[in-house]
Structure formats: structure tokens, C-alpha cells
Design a protein around this motif. Structure first.
Motif, PDB file in Angstrom:
ATOM      1  N   ARG A   1      63.240  30.571  -5.051  1.00  0.00           N
ATOM      2  CA  ARG A   1      64.838  30.897  -5.899  1.00  0.00           C
ATOM      3  C   ARG A   1      65.359  30.676  -6.538  1.00  0.00           C
ATOM      4  O   ARG A   1      64.748  29.514  -7.045  1.00  0.00           O
ATOM      5  CB  ARG A   1      66.504  31.033  -4.933  1.00  0.00           C
ATOM      6  N   PRO A   2      65.777  30.867  -8.733  1.00  0.00           N
ATOM      7  CA  PRO A   2      65.635  30.331  -9.628  1.00  0.00           C
ATOM      8  C   PRO A   2      66.963  29.450  -8.584  1.00  0.00           C
ATOM      9  O   PRO A   2      67.723  29.257  -8.548  1.00  0.00           O
ATOM     10  CB  PRO A   2      65.656  31.838 -10.464  1.00  0.00           C
ATOM     11  N   HIS A   3      66.511  28.608  -9.629  1.00  0.00           N
ATOM     12  CA  HIS A   3      67.781  27.846 -10.064  1.00  0.00           C
ATOM     13  C   HIS A   3      67.833  27.375 -11.340  1.00  0.00           C
ATOM     14  O   HIS A   3      67.348  27.276 -12.268  1.00  0.00           O
ATOM     15  CB  HIS A   3      67.193  26.129  -9.843  1.00  0.00           C
ATOM     16  N   PRO A   4      69.197  27.324 -11.763  1.00  0.00           N
ATOM     17  CA  PRO A   4      70.592  27.391 -13.113  1.00  0.00           C
ATOM     18  C   PRO A   4      69.012  25.956 -14.277  1.00  0.00           C
ATOM     19  O   PRO A   4      68.695  26.838 -14.837  1.00  0.00           O
ATOM     20  CB  PRO A   4      71.757  26.666 -13.076  1.00  0.00           C
ATOM     21  N   ALA A   5      69.748  24.669 -13.093  1.00  0.00           N
ATOM     22  CA  ALA A   5      68.343  23.580 -14.013  1.00  0.00           C
ATOM     23  C   ALA A   5      67.377  24.006 -14.904  1.00  0.00           C
ATOM     24  O   ALA A   5      66.856  24.132 -15.938  1.00  0.00           O
ATOM     25  CB  ALA A   5      68.953  22.384 -13.199  1.00  0.00           C
ATOM     26  N   ARG A   6      66.345  24.784 -13.593  1.00  0.00           N
ATOM     27  CA  ARG A   6      64.947  25.263 -13.543  1.00  0.00           C
ATOM     28  C   ARG A   6      64.894  26.059 -14.842  1.00  0.00           C
ATOM     29  O   ARG A   6      63.769  26.225 -15.827  1.00  0.00           O
ATOM     30  CB  ARG A   6      63.888  25.046 -12.425  1.00  0.00           C
ATOM     31  N   MET A   7      66.281  27.196 -14.609  1.00  0.00           N
ATOM     32  CA  MET A   7      65.858  28.440 -15.609  1.00  0.00           C
ATOM     33  C   MET A   7      66.162  27.615 -16.725  1.00  0.00           C
ATOM     34  O   MET A   7      65.602  27.740 -18.929  1.00  0.00           O
ATOM     35  CB  MET A   7      66.512  29.070 -15.467  1.00  0.00           C
ATOM     36  N   TYR A   8      67.278  26.635 -17.402  1.00  0.00           N
ATOM     37  CA  TYR A   8      67.425  26.489 -18.368  1.00  0.00           C
ATOM     38  C   TYR A   8      66.112  25.182 -19.098  1.00  0.00           C
ATOM     39  O   TYR A   8      66.289  25.395 -20.334  1.00  0.00           O
ATOM     40  CB  TYR A   8      68.842  25.076 -17.833  1.00  0.00           C
ATOM     41  N   ASP A   9      65.649  24.935 -18.157  1.00  0.00           N
ATOM     42  CA  ASP A   9      64.208  24.228 -18.501  1.00  0.00           C
ATOM     43  C   ASP A   9      63.351  25.294 -19.414  1.00  0.00           C
ATOM     44  O   ASP A   9      62.823  24.418 -20.245  1.00  0.00           O
ATOM     45  CB  ASP A   9      63.587  23.106 -17.792  1.00  0.00           C
TER      46      ASP A   9
END
Length: 270
Positions: free
Chosen positions: A16-24
Motif C-alpha cells: 500500500r502507498p504511504h504518504p512519507a514514501r510518496m512525499y519522498d
């Protein structure tokens, strides 16, 4: 910098996507997975300026930290830290005040896996990482007290975080709970996405993220301002993030090419 316990092995959910990794990914980092990139690209189809927004949030944090350090703040609690991207908050704070003490806090295991990169601070100050969730304020406060002196002002930094905390999770109550433990002279620093300027795109983004298991709670200017109830807003008050003390940092390329659908503000606890 204080001594650290060994960083434990972490289990990272790559389904699943995670906001911290999407932000990265938006920032051009390497610490993300195909699921994060896929969702990031879907967000770009709705608004190609999302990477600019991510950089604008980082730039706001830099400027706010400089302002706080210049106004005597020496302690920072940064919740929703994200994957390390230089310069980090402690580097900005300790450049101005080498004795500054910083506690980073995040709930994503991949941030924990890279926590050592967050802990390279000055010998005079302290930098620590706490694995905890803003939805558990007691755990955050307990961990922060080990490093920060809660009898002296603390800057509570919540950059691009609260729009991932729903009203059902009591976002406003969580902020009040955290602030209640901090003394007079402490500060609250927030940036937050909004649907005020781009309602159709924002609705589509919210639905896409919800389908992937990610909460996106976009709030209006009025709802955002409520986080600062009882605080004295620092001039210029609630602003789109890149209009808050622009003289304290370099502009982000592209920030003026269209609307930045978010708000930023700093408030002082009387």
C-alpha cells in the motif's frame, strides 16, 4: 548529539502507498516503492504541481525554523518527519543555534530505517528519533520528554501531516492535547493541504487515496485556523505557504506558476 539505542529491524508494507514514501518520490528521493510511485503518478494526472507543493512545504519548514531560532526557540518537536531530505530541521535550527534540541517523530518504518541520517547533529545540541504516531499523543510526549525540557518553550512542527489525520481520529483534539503539555512561549507550526482552491481535483485525489487505504482530510481555511485557537498567530497569520516570510529563504522554482492549494501558519502559546 546524544547516544542512541540500536535501530531495530523494521517491517515495511510495500503493498500500500504511504504518504512519507510518496512525499519522498515527489521530492526525487529513492526511498519509495512501485506502489508509492504508481499512486504518485496518479496524483500528478490530477495536478502536475504536486512536487512543487511538496517542495513548498519543505521550504516553509526551513523558513519557520529560521524564524523560531531567531526568536529564541531552542527546542523542536517535529512530528511527521518523513524520509530524511537535507537540509533537515535540526540542520537549520542548529546552524542558527548549535545548542538546539530536536526530536523527530514518525510512524513509517522506512523512516525508522533511515533514522541514523536524522541524528547527525551538533555536539552542543541533541537530535533524537522517536517511532510513534501522532494519533498516540501520550507516547509522543513520553518519548519527547526524554530529550526536551517541557518547562522551556518548544516548537511543535506538523508539516504536511494533519491532512492525513481524519476528523474521526480527532485531529483538532490531538493538537490541543500536544499543546497542553507545552509551556507558555511554545509555538505551533503547521502546513496543511486544502480543497478551497481546487475542489474538483481535490475530490478526485481524496477518492483515489481512500481507495488505496490512505486518508486525505482536506480542510478549509476556517478549519485550518481552528488548530490555532487560543494561540497568537505570528504575522502574517494564515497564508498560502510560500507567502509566509518569503525573505527567510529562497523561492521554490514554479511556486508562482499557479495556485498552491494549502495553508501555513505559526502560532505562539500565551
Amino acid at each position: 548529539m546524544t547516544g542512541q539505542d540500536p535501530i531495530p529491524a523494521v517491517q515495511i508494507d510495500t503493498t500500500r502507498p504511504h504518504p512519507a514514501r510518496m512525499y519522498d518520490w515527489y521530492l526525487g528521493g529513492k526511498d519509495n516503492y512501485p506502489v508509492d510511485e504508481e499512486m504518485g503518478r496518479q496524483m500528478l494526472t490530477l495536478d502536475p504541481r504536486v512536487p512543487v507543493m511538496a517542495r513548498v512545504n519543505r521550504a516553509f519548514m526551513h523558513r519557520a525554523t529560521r524564524w523560531l531560532a531567531a526568536n529564541g526557540v531552542r527546542q523542536f518537536l517535529d512530528i511527521g518527519t518523513g524520509i530524511p531530505t537535507e537540509p533537515n530541521l535540526h540542520q537549520i535550527a542548529q546552524e542558527a543555534a548549535p545548542d538546539a534540541r530536536v526530536v523527530y517523530c514518525d510512524n513509517d518504518p522506512i523512516v525508522l530505517a533511515h533514522a541514523a541520517a536524522l541524528l547527525r547533529g551538533t555536539d552542543e545540541g541533541a537530535t533524537e528519533y522517536l517511532q510513534a504516531d501522532v494519533r498516540d499523543p501520550d507516547a509522543v510526549l513520553e518519548g519527547a520528554r526524554k530529550v526536551l525540557d517541557f518547562t522551556r518553550p518548544v516548537a511543535l512542527s506538523l508539516i504536511a501531516l494533519l491532512h492525513f489525520v481524519s476528523d474521526d481520529d480527532g485531529a483538532h483534539d490531538l493538537v490541543r492535547r500536544l499543546l497542553a503539555e507545552l509551556p507558555s512561549g511554545s509555538y505551533l507550526v503547521i502546513t496543511h493541504a486544502t480543497a478551497d482552491f481546487t475542489p474538483e481535483e481535490s475530490k478526485a485525489a481524496t477518492e483515489k487515496l481512500r481507495a488505496a487505504g490512505v486518508t486525505l482530510a482536506l480542510r478549509s481555511r476556517e478549519e485550518f485556523t481552528r488548530f490555532f485557537d487560543g494561540l497568537d498567530l505570528v504575522e502574517p497569520g494564515v497564508e498560502v505557504p510560500h507567502h509566509w516570510h518569503p525573505e527567510l529563504g529562497e523561492p521554490v522554482p514554479g511556486q508562482d506558476d499557479g495556485v498552491i492549494p494549502g495553508y501555513g501558519a505559526v502560532g505562539r502559546k500565551p
